[in-house]
Design a protein around this motif. Structure first.
Motif: not given
Length: 207
Positions: A37-38, A65-66, A94-96, A170-171
């Protein structure tokens, strides 16, 4: 000889199976091949979300998690003085290579706060899914959105700031935790917008 050949076939089949299983786990990002995870750094978070530390904590709570996260902060219209009736900002997280969250603030005018609720909630949640919380003249939240109707102009047309935080992905946090995180983000964004838009009416938003 036959026994040796059988053992070789079994060994080869086992190796092939392991390769196939490993490939599936890698493709799905499952252990032991999941991406680390970043980090969501305070300094990288959109300024329009308010206090960077509080916003970063809330984002860690609600986002999936990204391996990395990026933030795009935009100020389209900045209110200059009392005669200016425009204010508009946005924050994209943004992520992934996916959009995870969008936060917007803009000056609006509605006759009734209920009409505002219908408009801001329509694209994110059913009206039955949102509950009210204490902030501004009206505030609602669900597991997908948090929005605050913030008083801005005290004189003349009773204009407000519409602050909306919408979670696109969402996570794993529980529903109540996600709702709390989105509400926290909306409060921070509301206080920031109220200051930047030079509003003269009380914000009615606790810091």
């Amino acid at each position: 000889m036959a026994s040796t050949r059988t053992k070789a076939l079994i060994a080869g089949g086992t190796a092939l199976l392991l390769c196939l299983v490993g490939g599936v786990l890698y493709a799905l990002g499952l252990p032991p091949f999941e991406d680390e995870r970043g980090e969501i750094k305070d300094a990288a978070v959109c300024k329009t979300l308010g206090g960077s530390a509080g916003a970063a904590d809330a984002l860690r709570k609600v986002l999936p998690g990204e391996s990395s996260y990026s933030f795009d902060d935009q100020v389209m219209h900045r209110r200059i003085d009392d005669t200016d009736r425009t204010y508009e900002t946005s924050c994209f997280v943004n992520g992934g290579e996916k959009m995870l969250l969008v936060a917007t603030a803009e000056m609006v005018g509605y006759d009734k706060a209920e009409e505002w609720v219908e408009d801001v909630v329509a694209n994110a949640s059913a009206p039955s899914e949102v509950t009210s919380f204490q902030a501004g003249d009206k505030a609602v939240a669900s597991e997908r959105i948090a929005a605050i109707y913030v008083p801005c102009r005290d004189e003349g047309p009773r204009e407000h700031l519409s602050v909306v935080v919408e979670l696109k992905r969402r996570g794993d946090a529980a529903d109540a935790e996600v709702r709390d995180g989105l509400s926290s983000l909306a409060r921070g964004a509301a206080l920031f917008a109220h200051r930047q838009a030079k509003c003269d009416a009380p914000a009615k938003v606790a810091g």
